[in-house]
Every structure is written in structure tokens, then in C-alpha cells.
Write an enzyme that holds these catalytic residues in place. Structure first.
Site, PDB file in Angstrom:
ATOM      1  N   LYS A 176       6.671   4.224  -5.212  1.00  0.00           N
ATOM      2  CA  LYS A 176       5.797   3.260  -5.902  1.00  0.00           C
ATOM      3  C   LYS A 176       4.532   3.075  -5.073  1.00  0.00           C
ATOM      4  CE  LYS A 176       5.045  -1.122  -5.580  1.00  0.00           C
ATOM      5  NZ  LYS A 176       3.613  -1.207  -5.961  1.00  0.00           N
ATOM      6  N   THR A 233       5.389  -8.759   3.391  1.00  0.00           N
ATOM      7  CA  THR A 233       6.151  -7.972   2.410  1.00  0.00           C
ATOM      8  C   THR A 233       7.320  -7.276   3.099  1.00  0.00           C
ATOM      9  OG1 THR A 233       4.014  -7.520   1.389  1.00  0.00           O
ATOM     10  CG2 THR A 233       5.889  -6.332   0.523  1.00  0.00           C
ATOM     11  N   GLU A 251       6.805   0.399   8.244  1.00  0.00           N
ATOM     12  CA  GLU A 251       5.529   0.650   8.943  1.00  0.00           C
ATOM     13  C   GLU A 251       4.624  -0.507   8.584  1.00  0.00           C
ATOM     14  OE1 GLU A 251       4.775   2.981  11.011  1.00  0.00           O
ATOM     15  OE2 GLU A 251       6.452   4.362  10.731  1.00  0.00           O
ATOM     16  N   CYS A 285      -4.439   0.212   9.606  1.00  0.00           N
ATOM     17  CA  CYS A 285      -3.379  -0.482  10.354  1.00  0.00           C
ATOM     18  C   CYS A 285      -3.604  -0.385  11.854  1.00  0.00           C
ATOM     19  CB  CYS A 285      -2.020   0.099   9.989  1.00  0.00           C
ATOM     20  SG  CYS A 285      -1.911   1.873  10.296  1.00  0.00           S
ATOM     21  N   GLU A 386      -4.114 -10.013  11.909  1.00  0.00           N
ATOM     22  CA  GLU A 386      -4.734  -8.786  11.408  1.00  0.00           C
ATOM     23  C   GLU A 386      -5.741  -9.169  10.318  1.00  0.00           C
ATOM     24  OE1 GLU A 386      -2.352  -6.288   8.778  1.00  0.00           O
ATOM     25  OE2 GLU A 386      -2.984  -4.527   9.900  1.00  0.00           O
TER      26      GLU A 386
HETATM   27  N1  LIG Z   1       1.997   0.949  10.166  1.00  0.00           N
HETATM   28  C1  LIG Z   1       1.342   1.764   9.370  1.00  0.00           C
HETATM   29  O1  LIG Z   1       1.388   2.978   9.536  1.00  0.00           O
HETATM   30  C2  LIG Z   1       0.515   1.233   8.243  1.00  0.00           C
HETATM   31  C3  LIG Z   1      -0.254   2.123   7.484  1.00  0.00           C
HETATM   32  C4  LIG Z   1      -1.035   1.631   6.449  1.00  0.00           C
HETATM   33  C5  LIG Z   1      -1.060   0.270   6.174  1.00  0.00           C
HETATM   34  N2  LIG Z   1      -0.308  -0.583   6.919  1.00  0.00           N
HETATM   35  C6  LIG Z   1      -0.367  -2.034   6.663  1.00  0.00           C
HETATM   36  O2  LIG Z   1      -0.435  -2.301   5.263  1.00  0.00           O
HETATM   37  C7  LIG Z   1      -1.087  -3.534   5.034  1.00  0.00           C
HETATM   38  C8  LIG Z   1      -2.117  -3.382   3.938  1.00  0.00           C
HETATM   39  O3  LIG Z   1      -1.549  -2.875   2.796  1.00  0.00           O
HETATM   40  P1  LIG Z   1      -1.221  -3.763   1.493  1.00  0.00           P
HETATM   41  O4  LIG Z   1      -2.163  -4.915   1.396  1.00  0.00           O
HETATM   42  O5  LIG Z   1      -1.098  -2.812   0.358  1.00  0.00           O
HETATM   43  O6  LIG Z   1       0.202  -4.336   1.889  1.00  0.00           O
HETATM   44  P2  LIG Z   1       1.221  -5.127   0.969  1.00  0.00           P
HETATM   45  O7  LIG Z   1       2.365  -5.469   1.835  1.00  0.00           O
HETATM   46  O8  LIG Z   1       0.549  -6.220   0.237  1.00  0.00           O
HETATM   47  O9  LIG Z   1       1.629  -4.056  -0.134  1.00  0.00           O
HETATM   48  C9  LIG Z   1       2.175  -2.804   0.198  1.00  0.00           C
HETATM   49  C10 LIG Z   1       3.043  -2.314  -0.939  1.00  0.00           C
HETATM   50  O10 LIG Z   1       4.134  -3.210  -1.094  1.00  0.00           O
HETATM   51  C11 LIG Z   1       4.271  -3.569  -2.459  1.00  0.00           C
HETATM   52  N3  LIG Z   1       4.901  -4.901  -2.538  1.00  0.00           N
HETATM   53  C12 LIG Z   1       4.300  -6.109  -2.612  1.00  0.00           C
HETATM   54  N4  LIG Z   1       5.239  -7.100  -2.704  1.00  0.00           N
HETATM   55  C13 LIG Z   1       6.441  -6.483  -2.672  1.00  0.00           C
HETATM   56  C14 LIG Z   1       7.784  -6.953  -2.704  1.00  0.00           C
HETATM   57  N5  LIG Z   1       8.084  -8.253  -2.810  1.00  0.00           N
HETATM   58  N6  LIG Z   1       8.784  -6.049  -2.627  1.00  0.00           N
HETATM   59  C15 LIG Z   1       8.516  -4.737  -2.507  1.00  0.00           C
HETATM   60  N7  LIG Z   1       7.262  -4.225  -2.489  1.00  0.00           N
HETATM   61  C16 LIG Z   1       6.229  -5.088  -2.556  1.00  0.00           C
HETATM   62  C17 LIG Z   1       2.841  -3.502  -2.985  1.00  0.00           C
HETATM   63  O11 LIG Z   1       2.845  -3.420  -4.387  1.00  0.00           O
HETATM   64  C18 LIG Z   1       2.345  -2.245  -2.292  1.00  0.00           C
HETATM   65  O12 LIG Z   1       2.777  -1.103  -2.984  1.00  0.00           O
HETATM   66  C19 LIG Z   1      -1.713  -3.906   6.352  1.00  0.00           C
HETATM   67  O13 LIG Z   1      -0.956  -4.914   6.979  1.00  0.00           O
HETATM   68  C20 LIG Z   1      -1.653  -2.612   7.149  1.00  0.00           C
HETATM   69  O14 LIG Z   1      -1.653  -2.794   8.535  1.00  0.00           O
HETATM   70  C21 LIG Z   1       0.481  -0.137   7.932  1.00  0.00           C
HETATM   71  C1  LIG Z   2      -1.659   5.294   9.957  1.00  0.00           C
HETATM   72  N1  LIG Z   2      -3.035   5.465   9.489  1.00  0.00           N
HETATM   73  C2  LIG Z   2      -3.938   5.374  10.618  1.00  0.00           C
HETATM   74  C3  LIG Z   2      -3.155   6.754   8.845  1.00  0.00           C
HETATM   75  C4  LIG Z   2      -3.354   4.498   8.462  1.00  0.00           C
HETATM   76  C5  LIG Z   2      -3.222   3.120   8.821  1.00  0.00           C
HETATM   77  O1  LIG Z   2      -3.648   2.263   8.063  1.00  0.00           O
END
Ligand SMILES: NC(=O)c1ccc[n+]([C@@H]2O[C@H](COP(=O)([O-])OP(=O)(O)OC[C@H]3O[C@@H](n4cnc5c(N)ncnc54)[C@H](O)[C@@H]3O)[C@@H](O)[C@H]2O)c1
Ligand SMILES: C[N+](C)(C)CC=O
Length: 490
Positions: A176, A233, A251, A285, A386
């Protein structure tokens, strides 16, 4: 747009059960770029049933690993063939520059290639059994049905880290994407179908997190949930996954420190500090948004950053001279504004930026000026939370111990950097920094061969590398007695 704009369940392109749809918006100008199905729990259940059946019939899991690897390799080839179209879709959806998206597509093809090569490299292990006349071996098997949930900032890149190892190891899956950035996921499913991934093995469901995402996390027919997104989340998913004690890979976010020592190469450190944050408007991230600078060079370093930042060219990701695109949405822009306001109220000083741009050409997009905060202290929310925007906070330090202590003063532990020409000092710092990745004289570099993941609240488990492959396997010990005898104990 030459895309199917549908979900992919059990080998068929389908609308949402409810018939509902969602419009996808270009964050540069708020124009509608696509209308896609808005699935819900019923679509997720159909996809889970298809993946369960495809796993339980055993065909994919018992397909020779070499053949599975060949299919994953074909996906890589098709991504390379269609990389320009994919990059275009990613930039339309996210607002990032098309140059960045091209780089992402190269990385993504590399991820599929890496896991394709690993597919047939683990034939198990013979154990030196302590029991005479026996064979003891360890084999790795697919976990089963995998639920995968991805964020909007690197949509297809984060998906590739999940899709490629899951397929290579013989799992079935339901993915998803973030509801606001589904386009490259749809395109890659077209490519996976073309590459010969069998019906039911990989399924795509489109829609919201609190419907589809929570169904994937709680459904007892899903054996593993792999999530990339925010901490809040992640916590909900962890709780939902406890329903059937699913395997869990998280992640999550980061507030990543970048320590700059006075003996670093000044120009390289300035350049890398900027590169470490401002790609994709800081929505990364692992962005090095927490600069920790040695006191003796602090003012000179900040001035150099500010001078460079003032010259950034903001605009459409499709203009060749654009360096930074918009934020992802109106909602996220408001969040970033509130984050900056909190910093100002807590006593941080805005050295540059701190507001939306006034350029009339940018008013339809969700733009925010690149921002640098000075006079920051570790207790401030802008230093601890963040922001996920184009914002750097700068703190000062005077000793190595203080720099390391500041860098570890966080609930996060995703990544960090150290800039110095003293290699022993760099190694001492790297050893003490509590993060999944530490870069020395570098920032924000990742490749498929090295594991990626977080310490502390930045996550659980690892993606990429051999560990990223192992996440998708269960380990089985098989013991065979070659000379069974009665024991006569009972
Ligand atoms: N560690 C990593 O490698 C990495 C990489 C990319 C992004 N991120 C993190 O992602 C965040 C930004 O992304 P975002 O705003 O899309 O995050 P988010 O947590 O809002 O959403 C991520 C995903 O989770 C889904 N989601 C939302 N509520 C849910 C629930 N209750 N149950 C299951 N799924 C649910 C969303 O629809 C989306 O597909 C930042 O905190 C960033 O640091 C981490
Ligand atoms: C893990 N990276 C750097 C690809 C995306 C983070 O948001």
C-alpha cells in the site's frame, strides 16, 4: 497519462470495491494529475486472500530461486528501460526535481538487481552436529504473506527495498503506497506483470492508512508487516501487529546530527551539510537537519551556509535550473510553519528563511524557504523533533565528548555524520554515536549492499544488504537421525 490507474489484485487490474476514487494533486501547482481508486478494508481483504492462496499453494515459494531471481532481474531491466517515464511520474507526484527522481530510478533498478543476484546464493548451512550419525542443517524459507506500507517522500525507492527482497525470497505480498503518491507504484506493477510475477504473488491496494494500512497490520492472514513512515504510525502498526504476533519491520523517522569539527575541510563540510538536508526540500528521513558545529568555526560556517542558501533556486521540478521543489501538501506546509514558529518562540534565531517565499510564480505550490536556525539548544522542540522540511538547526560544541553527547541526545537513532580530517577522532565518534548509519566526511549516501535502519525509536530491523534479505525469511533447523534407535526411557 498512459497508466492503468487501478489496483492490482490477484493478477487483475481492478477499481475499488466501493467505486470510490481519490484525486492526486501536483504539489507544484495544485493541478489534478490523476484520479485513482480509493480502496478500503474490503479491497485489502481481497488482496490478502489472493496473497494467502498464492503462498499456500506453494508454487512461488518452491519456484527455483534462480528463476525467481531472473524475474526480479527483469523488473530491474524494465525499470531501466522506462526510467524516464518513472522519473517523470515520481516528480509529478512528489514535486521533487526530475534530476533527483532520475537518481532515484537508478538506485531502484540497482536494488532490484542486487536482490536478484542474492536470490540463489543461500543454499542453507550444514551444522557440525554433536549427535553421532545425524545431519543437522539450517535452511531459510519465505515468511509467507507480507504486508508492505510506504511513505510519500521516496515512494518507489522505499517500495523497492521491500518488493525486491520479498519476491526474491519467495514470499507473496500486498503493498500500500501513501495515498497521495501512488503513481510509480502503479507503473512498477505494470512492469512486474510484464516480467512474469504470477497472479496473486504481488498485489497493490490503493487508499488510506487507517483503512487499508490498519487491515494489513491487524489481519491474521498476514505474517509480516514492513512499514516505512512516521513514529506515530509505526507505534499503531506495532500494536495492531501484536494481534497475531506478526514479524515486524519498522523504518521510522530521524533527527539526524551532523558534527562539524574545526579541522574538517571547510568547503567540503559546508557543501555536504547543504546536500545532507535540502534534497527534496528536506523531506528525507536521514536529512542532517541537526548541525553540531565546533565553536571556533561556528560563525564562519553559518555565514557560508547562509550565503549559499540565499542563492537556492526554487521552482518546478521540471525546470532544469530548479534546486528545490515544493513540500508535499498544504497540510504538511502548515505543519512546517508551526514547527518554525515554535522554534522562534523557544528562542532560536532565524538566520535565513523562516517563511513562505514571496515570488508570485511559487504561490500555487506548497513552497517554504530553506531555513537556518542558530542559537539552538538541545531542549528546543526544533532540535528534538523531526520537522521534515528545509530546516537546519545549528548548535555549538567545544569538546569531542560534548559533540558526541549532543548527537546522542535524541529519541531517534537513524543516521548521523562527522566531518574531520582526524581519522582517529572520526572513528572514536562513529563508535559512540547511537545510530544505524554513521557517515564520515560524507552525508546521506546509501546503496543496496549496506544495511539501512534505525537505533532507538527510528525503527526495528534492517532493509537492504544481506540483512534486508533475511528480514523476509524464517530460519528452520532440520535434524535427521541417520541411525534411529529405541531409547526405552518410558
Ligand atoms: N527510516 C526510513 O528509511 C524512512 C524512509 C522514508 C520516510 N521515513 C519517515 O516517514 C515519515 C514521512 O512519511 P509519511 O508522512 O508518509 O508517514 P506516515 O506515517 O504518515 O505514513 C506512512 C504510510 O503509513 C500509512 N498509514 C497511516 N496511518 C496508518 C495506520 N493507522 N495503519 C497503517 N498504515 C498507516 C500511510 O497511508 C502511508 O502509506 C517521516 O517520519 C520519515 O522520516 C523513514
Ligand atoms: C532512506 N532514504 C534516504 C532513501 C529516504 C529517506 O527518507
Amino acid at each position: 497519462m498512459n497508466l492503468k490507474l487501478q489496483q492490482y489484485i490477484n493478477g487483475k487490474w481492478v477499481e475499488a470495491n466501493s467505486g470510490n476514487t481519490r484525486t492526486i494533486i501536483n504539489p507544484f501547482n495544485q493541478e489534478v494529475i490523476a484520479t485513482v481508486p480509493e480502496g478500503d478494508e474490503s479491497d485489502a481483504k481481497a488482496a490478502i486472500a489472493a496473497a494467502r492462496e498464492a503462498f499456500d499453494n506453494g508454487e512461488w515459494a518452491t519456484t527455483p530461486a534462480t528463476e525467481r531471481g531472473a524475474i526480479v532481474r527483469k523488473i530491474a531491466e524494465f525499470i531501466e528501460r522506462d526510467s524516464e517515464e518513472l522519473a517523470h511520474l515520481e516528480s509529478l507526484d512528489t514535486g521533487k526535481t526530475v534530476e533527483e527522481s532520475r537518481g532515484d530510478m537508478d538506485d531502484i533498478a540497482g536494488v532490484f538487481r542486487y536482490f536478484a543476484e542474492l536470490a540463489d546464493k543461500d543454499g542453507g548451512e550444514l551444522i557440525d552436529s554433536p549427535v553421532p550419525n545425524s545431519i543437522s542443517k539450517v535452511v531459510r524459507e519465505p515468511v509467507g504473506v507480507c504486508g508492505q506500507i510506504t511513505p510519500w517522500n521516496y515512494p518507489l525507492l522505499q517500495a523497492s527495498w521491500k518488493l525486491a527482497p520479498a519476491l526474491a525470497t519467495g514470499n507473496t505480498l500486498i503493498i500500500k503506497p501513501s495515498e497521495i503518491t501512488p503513481l510509480t507504484h502503479i507503473k512498477v506493477f505494470e512492469l512486474m506483470e510484464e516480467a512474469g510475477v504470477p497472479a496473486g504473488v504481488a498485489n497493490l491496494v490503493l487508499g488510506a492508512g487507517d483503512t487499508i494500512g490498519s487491515e494489513l497490520s491487524s489481519n491474521e492472514d498476514v505474517d509480516l508487516i514492513s512499514f516505512t513512515g512516521g513514529i506515530a504510525t509505526g507505534k499503531k502498526i506495532m500494536q495492531a501487529a501484536s494481534m497475531n504476533v506478526k514479524k515486524l519491520a519498522l523504518e521510522l523517522g530521524g533527527k539526524n546530527p551532523n558534527i562539524i569539527f574545526a579541522d574538517a575541510d571547510f568547503d567540503i563540510a559546508v557543501d555536504q551539510a547543504l546536500n545532507g538536508v535540502f534534497f527534496h526540500a528536506g523531506q528525507i528521513c536521514s536529512a542532517g537537519t541537526r548541525l553540531i558545529v565546533e565553536e571556533s568555526i561556528h560563525d564562519e560556517f553559518v555565514n557560508a551556509l547562509v550565503e549559499r542558501v540565499k542563492k537556492f533556486k526554487l521552482g518546478s521540478g521540471f525546470n532544469e535550473d530548479t534546486q528545490m521543489g515544493p513540500l508535499i501538501s498544504a497540510e504538511h506546509l502548515e505543519k512546517v510553519e508551526k514547527y518554525v514558529e515554535a522554534g522562534i518562540q523557544e528562542g532560536a534565531t532565524v538566520a535565513v528563511g523562516g517563511k513562505r517565499p514571496e515570488d508570485p510564480e511559487l504561490q500555487k505550490g506548497f513552497f517554504y524557504l530553506p531555513t537556518i536556525f542558530t542559537d539552538c539548544t538541545t531542549d528546543m522542540s526544533v532540535v528534538q523533533e523531526e520537522g521534515f522540511g528545509p530546516i537546519i538547526t545549528v548548535e555549538k560544541f567545544s569538546t569531542e565528548e560534548e559533540a558526541v553527547k549532543l548527537s546522542n541526545d535524541s529519541i531517534y537513532g537513524l543516521a548521523g555524520g562527522v566531518f574531520t580530517n582526524d581519522i582517529a577522532k572520526a572513528e572514536r565518534c562513529a563508535a559512540k554515536m547511537r545510530m544505524g548509519t554513521v557517515w564520515i566526511n560524507e552525508f546521506n549516501l546509501y546503496f543496496p549492499h549496506a544495511p539501512w535502519g534505525g537505533y532507538k525509536q527510528s525503527g526495528i530491523g534492517r532493509e537492504l544488504g544481506k540483512l534486508g534479505m533475511e528480514e523476509y525469511t524464517e530460519t528452520k533447523h532440520i535434524f535427521q537421525n541417520l541411525k534411529p534407535e529405541t531409547i526405552n526411557w518410558f
